[in-house]
Write a protein that holds these residues in place. Sequence first.
Motif, PDB file in Angstrom:
ATOM      1  N   LEU A  11       5.780   4.800  -6.614  1.00  0.00           N
ATOM      2  CA  LEU A  11       4.961   3.827  -5.877  1.00  0.00           C
ATOM      3  C   LEU A  11       4.348   2.798  -6.830  1.00  0.00           C
ATOM      4  N   GLU A  12       3.937   3.245  -7.998  1.00  0.00           N
ATOM      5  CA  GLU A  12       3.406   2.313  -8.993  1.00  0.00           C
ATOM      6  C   GLU A  12       4.511   1.382  -9.485  1.00  0.00           C
ATOM      7  N   PHE A  30      -2.563   5.838  -1.581  1.00  0.00           N
ATOM      8  CA  PHE A  30      -3.304   6.909  -0.918  1.00  0.00           C
ATOM      9  C   PHE A  30      -2.524   8.202  -1.116  1.00  0.00           C
ATOM     10  N   VAL A  31      -3.234   9.265  -1.479  1.00  0.00           N
ATOM     11  CA  VAL A  31      -2.598  10.533  -1.824  1.00  0.00           C
ATOM     12  C   VAL A  31      -3.090  11.624  -0.878  1.00  0.00           C
ATOM     13  N   PRO A  63      -5.990  12.874   6.740  1.00  0.00           N
ATOM     14  CA  PRO A  63      -7.009  11.852   6.482  1.00  0.00           C
ATOM     15  C   PRO A  63      -6.546  10.716   5.570  1.00  0.00           C
ATOM     16  N   ALA A  64      -5.775  11.013   4.525  1.00  0.00           N
ATOM     17  CA  ALA A  64      -5.329   9.954   3.625  1.00  0.00           C
ATOM     18  C   ALA A  64      -4.387   8.991   4.348  1.00  0.00           C
ATOM     19  N   LEU A  65      -3.540   9.509   5.230  1.00  0.00           N
ATOM     20  CA  LEU A  65      -2.669   8.627   6.018  1.00  0.00           C
ATOM     21  C   LEU A  65      -3.511   7.764   6.948  1.00  0.00           C
ATOM     22  N   ASP A  66      -4.495   8.375   7.596  1.00  0.00           N
ATOM     23  CA  ASP A  66      -5.386   7.594   8.467  1.00  0.00           C
ATOM     24  C   ASP A  66      -6.082   6.491   7.680  1.00  0.00           C
ATOM     25  N   ASP A  67      -6.557   6.826   6.470  1.00  0.00           N
ATOM     26  CA  ASP A  67      -7.217   5.831   5.623  1.00  0.00           C
ATOM     27  C   ASP A  67      -6.255   4.708   5.240  1.00  0.00           C
ATOM     28  N   ALA A  68      -5.026   5.076   4.891  1.00  0.00           N
ATOM     29  CA  ALA A  68      -4.025   4.065   4.523  1.00  0.00           C
ATOM     30  C   ALA A  68      -3.735   3.156   5.710  1.00  0.00           C
ATOM     31  N   VAL A  78       0.856  -1.186   0.000  1.00  0.00           N
ATOM     32  CA  VAL A  78       0.000   0.000   0.000  1.00  0.00           C
ATOM     33  C   VAL A  78       0.886   1.229   0.000  1.00  0.00           C
ATOM     34  N   GLY A  79       0.711   2.093  -0.987  1.00  0.00           N
ATOM     35  CA  GLY A  79       1.529   3.291  -1.105  1.00  0.00           C
ATOM     36  C   GLY A  79       0.881   4.483  -0.437  1.00  0.00           C
TER      37      GLY A  79
END
Length: 188
Positions: A23-24, A32-33, A44-49, A4-5
């Motif tokens: 990352l790809e 997650f960006v 939020p994106a870090l939390d989601d990741a 997971v990036g």
Amino acid sequence: MASVGYARVSTQEQNLDAQTDALEAAACDKVFVEHASGVLAKRPALDDALDYLREGDTLVVTKLDRLGRSVRNLKEIANGLERRGVGLRALSQGIDTTTPGGRLFFHMLAAIAEFEHDLIVERTKDGLAAARARGRKGGGRSKMTATKAKQARAMYDEKTYTVQQIADTFGVSRGTIYRHLEEDISSI
């Protein structure tokens, strides 16, 4: 086991392409960006990741500074990942905590960074102590000159002005007036 990036830039004007391309190329299954400053508590994106990751997965970043706000924050995130059985890879630094050597390297870097921080704090304290020994004290310049302090004392002794009125006259706080009044009394 998924890779997971996580990519982050500090401002909307910055470009994520280099990070997302790396990352790809690292075969991340999901990326997650984030467009947010690293110093912000809410990312939020870090939390989601982090929520997305499961035991056996690996979180991949291009550089460690994209992940953590500070060494302490980075260590907290890495320790949390380790407790959950999730690996961490930093592509540009060659760190991969899924291997014993990678974990060792990460902890050595974190320990060195923490040691460097402690040295800076120690040198700062030593410098402040040396300055105090020479009669210097920290903080900003006094807003009240000796003349202004005498005028404030005279106004206070007249008993026709409140401390707030005196403070307003000199453009300072009531606390500043009280402090100078106390200094005046203690010097007698």
